[in-house]
Design a protein around this motif. Sequence first.
Motif, PDB file in Angstrom:
ATOM      1  N   SER A 108     -57.106  56.435 -39.401  1.00 13.92           N
ATOM      2  CA  SER A 108     -56.944  56.780 -40.810  1.00 13.92           C
ATOM      3  C   SER A 108     -55.666  57.595 -40.991  1.00 13.92           C
ATOM      4  CB  SER A 108     -58.156  57.597 -41.276  1.00 13.92           C
ATOM      5  OG  SER A 108     -58.015  57.979 -42.615  1.00 13.92           O
ATOM      6  N   GLY A 109     -54.855  57.193 -41.975  1.00 13.80           N
ATOM      7  CA  GLY A 109     -53.601  57.884 -42.221  1.00 13.80           C
ATOM      8  C   GLY A 109     -52.430  57.371 -41.406  1.00 13.80           C
ATOM      9  N   ALA A 110     -52.651  56.289 -40.644  1.00  9.71           N
ATOM     10  CA  ALA A 110     -51.573  55.760 -39.795  1.00  9.71           C
ATOM     11  C   ALA A 110     -50.511  55.007 -40.582  1.00  9.71           C
ATOM     12  CB  ALA A 110     -52.160  54.838 -38.723  1.00  9.71           C
ATOM     13  N   GLY A 111     -50.849  54.584 -41.807  1.00 20.09           N
ATOM     14  CA  GLY A 111     -49.886  53.865 -42.632  1.00 20.09           C
ATOM     15  C   GLY A 111     -50.260  52.433 -42.936  1.00 20.09           C
ATOM     16  N   LYS A 112     -51.485  52.035 -42.576  1.00 19.65           N
ATOM     17  CA  LYS A 112     -51.905  50.641 -42.755  1.00 19.65           C
ATOM     18  C   LYS A 112     -51.892  50.230 -44.227  1.00 19.65           C
ATOM     19  CE  LYS A 112     -55.987  51.089 -40.855  1.00 19.65           C
ATOM     20  NZ  LYS A 112     -55.984  52.562 -40.672  1.00 19.65           N
ATOM     21  N   SER A 113     -52.540  51.010 -45.082  1.00 19.87           N
ATOM     22  CA  SER A 113     -52.617  50.661 -46.503  1.00 19.87           C
ATOM     23  C   SER A 113     -51.242  50.683 -47.146  1.00 19.87           C
ATOM     24  CB  SER A 113     -53.556  51.624 -47.239  1.00 19.87           C
ATOM     25  OG  SER A 113     -54.889  51.484 -46.785  1.00 19.87           O
ATOM     26  N   THR A 114     -50.408  51.621 -46.734  1.00 18.92           N
ATOM     27  CA  THR A 114     -49.043  51.695 -47.270  1.00 18.92           C
ATOM     28  C   THR A 114     -48.276  50.418 -46.943  1.00 18.92           C
ATOM     29  OG1 THR A 114     -48.956  54.107 -47.162  1.00 18.92           O
ATOM     30  CG2 THR A 114     -46.857  52.940 -47.132  1.00 18.92           C
ATOM     31  N   LEU A 115     -48.418  49.938 -45.727  1.00 19.60           N
ATOM     32  CA  LEU A 115     -47.725  48.710 -45.335  1.00 19.60           C
ATOM     33  C   LEU A 115     -48.146  47.538 -46.216  1.00 19.60           C
ATOM     34  CD1 LEU A 115     -46.882  47.576 -41.780  1.00 19.60           C
ATOM     35  CD2 LEU A 115     -48.010  45.961 -43.296  1.00 19.60           C
ATOM     36  N   LEU A 116     -49.441  47.419 -46.476  1.00 18.45           N
ATOM     37  CA  LEU A 116     -49.926  46.322 -47.315  1.00 18.45           C
ATOM     38  C   LEU A 116     -49.437  46.462 -48.756  1.00 18.45           C
ATOM     39  CD1 LEU A 116     -53.607  45.735 -46.146  1.00 18.45           C
ATOM     40  CD2 LEU A 116     -51.488  44.833 -45.208  1.00 18.45           C
ATOM     41  N   LYS A 117     -49.481  47.671 -49.292  1.00 19.55           N
ATOM     42  CA  LYS A 117     -49.043  47.890 -50.672  1.00 19.55           C
ATOM     43  C   LYS A 117     -47.575  47.541 -50.862  1.00 19.55           C
ATOM     44  CE  LYS A 117     -52.425  51.492 -51.825  1.00 19.55           C
ATOM     45  NZ  LYS A 117     -52.627  52.929 -52.137  1.00 19.55           N
ATOM     46  N   LEU A 118     -46.775  47.750 -49.831  1.00 18.32           N
ATOM     47  CA  LEU A 118     -45.362  47.386 -49.911  1.00 18.32           C
ATOM     48  C   LEU A 118     -45.187  45.874 -49.977  1.00 18.32           C
ATOM     49  CD1 LEU A 118     -43.991  49.966 -47.333  1.00 18.32           C
ATOM     50  CD2 LEU A 118     -43.304  49.840 -49.733  1.00 18.32           C
ATOM     51  N   ILE A 119     -46.076  45.127 -49.323  1.00 15.60           N
ATOM     52  CA  ILE A 119     -45.972  43.667 -49.343  1.00 15.60           C
ATOM     53  C   ILE A 119     -46.191  43.129 -50.748  1.00 15.60           C
ATOM     54  CG2 ILE A 119     -47.030  41.507 -48.547  1.00 15.60           C
ATOM     55  CD1 ILE A 119     -47.598  42.892 -45.873  1.00 15.60           C
ATOM     56  N   TYR A 120     -47.223  43.641 -51.440  1.00 12.40           N
ATOM     57  CA  TYR A 120     -47.491  43.087 -52.770  1.00 12.40           C
ATOM     58  C   TYR A 120     -46.887  43.913 -53.906  1.00 12.40           C
ATOM     59  CZ  TYR A 120     -51.802  46.042 -52.637  1.00 12.40           C
ATOM     60  OH  TYR A 120     -52.718  47.062 -52.541  1.00 12.40           O
ATOM     61  N   GLY A 121     -45.997  44.828 -53.572  1.00 10.32           N
ATOM     62  CA  GLY A 121     -45.210  45.504 -54.596  1.00 10.32           C
ATOM     63  C   GLY A 121     -45.933  46.556 -55.388  1.00 10.32           C
ATOM     64  N   ASP A 122     -47.019  47.092 -54.831  1.00 10.75           N
ATOM     65  CA  ASP A 122     -47.723  48.171 -55.527  1.00 10.75           C
ATOM     66  C   ASP A 122     -46.933  49.478 -55.455  1.00 10.75           C
ATOM     67  OD1 ASP A 122     -50.110  49.053 -56.959  1.00 10.75           O
ATOM     68  OD2 ASP A 122     -50.529  50.251 -55.175  1.00 10.75           O
ATOM     69  N   ILE A 123     -46.171  49.632 -54.375  1.00  8.44           N
ATOM     70  CA  ILE A 123     -45.271  50.769 -54.213  1.00  8.44           C
ATOM     71  C   ILE A 123     -43.937  50.246 -53.694  1.00  8.44           C
ATOM     72  CG2 ILE A 123     -47.078  52.496 -53.817  1.00  8.44           C
ATOM     73  CD1 ILE A 123     -46.615  52.159 -50.827  1.00  8.44           C
ATOM     74  N   LYS A 124     -42.907  51.083 -53.737  1.00  9.20           N
ATOM     75  CA  LYS A 124     -41.586  50.709 -53.244  1.00  9.20           C
ATOM     76  C   LYS A 124     -41.213  51.576 -52.048  1.00  9.20           C
ATOM     77  CE  LYS A 124     -39.821  49.073 -57.687  1.00  9.20           C
ATOM     78  NZ  LYS A 124     -38.691  49.112 -58.654  1.00  9.20           N
ATOM     79  N   PRO A 125     -40.434  51.015 -51.120  1.00  7.69           N
ATOM     80  CA  PRO A 125     -40.026  51.815 -49.965  1.00  7.69           C
ATOM     81  C   PRO A 125     -39.058  52.924 -50.373  1.00  7.69           C
ATOM     82  CG  PRO A 125     -38.870  49.721 -49.973  1.00  7.69           C
ATOM     83  CD  PRO A 125     -39.894  49.647 -51.072  1.00  7.69           C
ATOM     84  N   THR A 126     -39.116  54.016 -49.638  1.00 13.10           N
ATOM     85  CA  THR A 126     -38.133  55.079 -49.840  1.00 13.10           C
ATOM     86  C   THR A 126     -36.803  54.685 -49.224  1.00 13.10           C
ATOM     87  OG1 THR A 126     -39.947  56.680 -49.706  1.00 13.10           O
ATOM     88  CG2 THR A 126     -37.708  57.547 -49.537  1.00 13.10           C
ATOM     89  N   HIS A 127     -36.866  54.045 -48.058  1.00 12.17           N
ATOM     90  CA  HIS A 127     -35.680  53.537 -47.368  1.00 12.17           C
ATOM     91  C   HIS A 127     -35.998  52.155 -46.825  1.00 12.17           C
ATOM     92  CE1 HIS A 127     -34.086  57.614 -47.552  1.00 12.17           C
ATOM     93  NE2 HIS A 127     -35.165  58.055 -46.918  1.00 12.17           N
ATOM     94  N   GLY A 128     -34.971  51.322 -46.679  1.00  8.18           N
ATOM     95  CA  GLY A 128     -35.163  49.995 -46.129  1.00  8.18           C
ATOM     96  C   GLY A 128     -35.571  48.985 -47.177  1.00  8.18           C
ATOM     97  N   SER A 129     -35.952  47.808 -46.708  1.00 10.59           N
ATOM     98  CA  SER A 129     -36.271  46.716 -47.622  1.00 10.59           C
ATOM     99  C   SER A 129     -37.444  45.897 -47.101  1.00 10.59           C
ATOM    100  CB  SER A 129     -35.051  45.805 -47.792  1.00 10.59           C
ATOM    101  OG  SER A 129     -35.296  44.789 -48.739  1.00 10.59           O
ATOM    102  N   VAL A 130     -38.269  45.415 -48.047  1.00 10.86           N
ATOM    103  CA  VAL A 130     -39.378  44.516 -47.733  1.00 10.86           C
ATOM    104  C   VAL A 130     -39.079  43.168 -48.383  1.00 10.86           C
ATOM    105  CG1 VAL A 130     -41.851  44.100 -47.907  1.00 10.86           C
ATOM    106  CG2 VAL A 130     -41.000  46.450 -47.681  1.00 10.86           C
ATOM    107  N   LEU A 131     -38.967  42.139 -47.566  1.00 13.69           N
ATOM    108  CA  LEU A 131     -38.648  40.800 -48.052  1.00 13.69           C
ATOM    109  C   LEU A 131     -39.867  39.893 -47.962  1.00 13.69           C
ATOM    110  CD1 LEU A 131     -35.235  40.283 -46.199  1.00 13.69           C
ATOM    111  CD2 LEU A 131     -35.583  41.165 -48.509  1.00 13.69           C
ATOM    112  N   VAL A 132     -40.167  39.207 -49.039  1.00 12.36           N
ATOM    113  CA  VAL A 132     -41.216  38.190 -49.066  1.00 12.36           C
ATOM    114  C   VAL A 132     -40.587  36.911 -49.588  1.00 12.36           C
ATOM    115  CG1 VAL A 132     -43.437  37.490 -50.017  1.00 12.36           C
ATOM    116  CG2 VAL A 132     -43.055  39.883 -49.413  1.00 12.36           C
ATOM    117  N   SER A 133     -40.626  35.876 -48.790  1.00  7.51           N
ATOM    118  CA  SER A 133     -39.959  34.614 -49.133  1.00  7.51           C
ATOM    119  C   SER A 133     -38.488  34.843 -49.459  1.00  7.51           C
ATOM    120  CB  SER A 133     -40.661  33.934 -50.316  1.00  7.51           C
ATOM    121  OG  SER A 133     -41.983  33.602 -49.988  1.00  7.51           O
ATOM    122  N   GLY A 134     -37.861  35.752 -48.724  1.00  5.43           N
ATOM    123  CA  GLY A 134     -36.440  36.016 -48.906  1.00  5.43           C
ATOM    124  C   GLY A 134     -36.096  36.922 -50.066  1.00  5.43           C
ATOM    125  N   GLN A 135     -37.087  37.359 -50.831  1.00  5.65           N
ATOM    126  CA  GLN A 135     -36.847  38.235 -51.970  1.00  5.65           C
ATOM    127  C   GLN A 135     -37.175  39.685 -51.615  1.00  5.65           C
ATOM    128  OE1 GLN A 135     -38.029  36.339 -55.989  1.00  5.65           O
ATOM    129  NE2 GLN A 135     -39.511  35.514 -54.537  1.00  5.65           N
TER     130      GLN A 135
END
Length: 217
Positions: free
Chosen positions: A37-64
């Motif tokens: 718990s607290g390792a970052g699992k939910s955060t990783l998923l939320k970044l995939i579907y755009g519920d939150i945005k990264p502070t640094h770096g980029s998340v690409l889905v289908s090249g977007q």
Amino acid sequence: MIQFESVSKVYGSRVFALNSVSLKIVRSDFILVTGSSGAGKSTLLKLIYGDIKPTHGSVLVSGQAVEDLSGRKLAYLRRQLGVVFQDFKLLWDRTVLENVALPVIIWNTKDVDPYYMAEKVMKDFDLWKYKDLYPYQLSGGEQQKVAICRALVGDPWILVADEPTGNLDPLASTEIFDIFKEASKRGRTVVVATHNERSISMHSGRIVRLEKGRLTD
């Protein structure tokens, strides 16, 4: 493909939910994301579907780059994803059929019948017999199956699930993971966050481990 490029997510000024994560997920992969718990699992998923945005770096889905999308473009991307939650997030005052059809109704796509699409996916999961019941009349495992049907009703190519078996008994948990395996065999990319040791031990595919926001392997 889903790609994380040196992604960090910071809450407040010092709390790193994710720290410099780089990760590639190819089509039809079935990946378990594990960690305490607290390792970052939910955060990783939320970044995939755009519920939150990264502070640094980029998340690409289908090249977007998901963080650059908003409005209609973000809504269109989300139509390519199905999301399943631990607490199901079903509407208790709507029938099972209405719950499953809801995403298509929200999209307001005039050339498709949302109830026909719901019927099709529900029959695949042997849930059509419950179409006129309400979620509170079903078991936890059946409720989660309804939630998965709702996630799949638009035929997305990505299925994301956050602790989908956290509230279920071992038998129901096994049934849910069998559904995810079948979704992967049909060409969908499946990303499941879980700390369920039994599910992890039975998984023959790729496992991604997080610890304090960092990948450990």
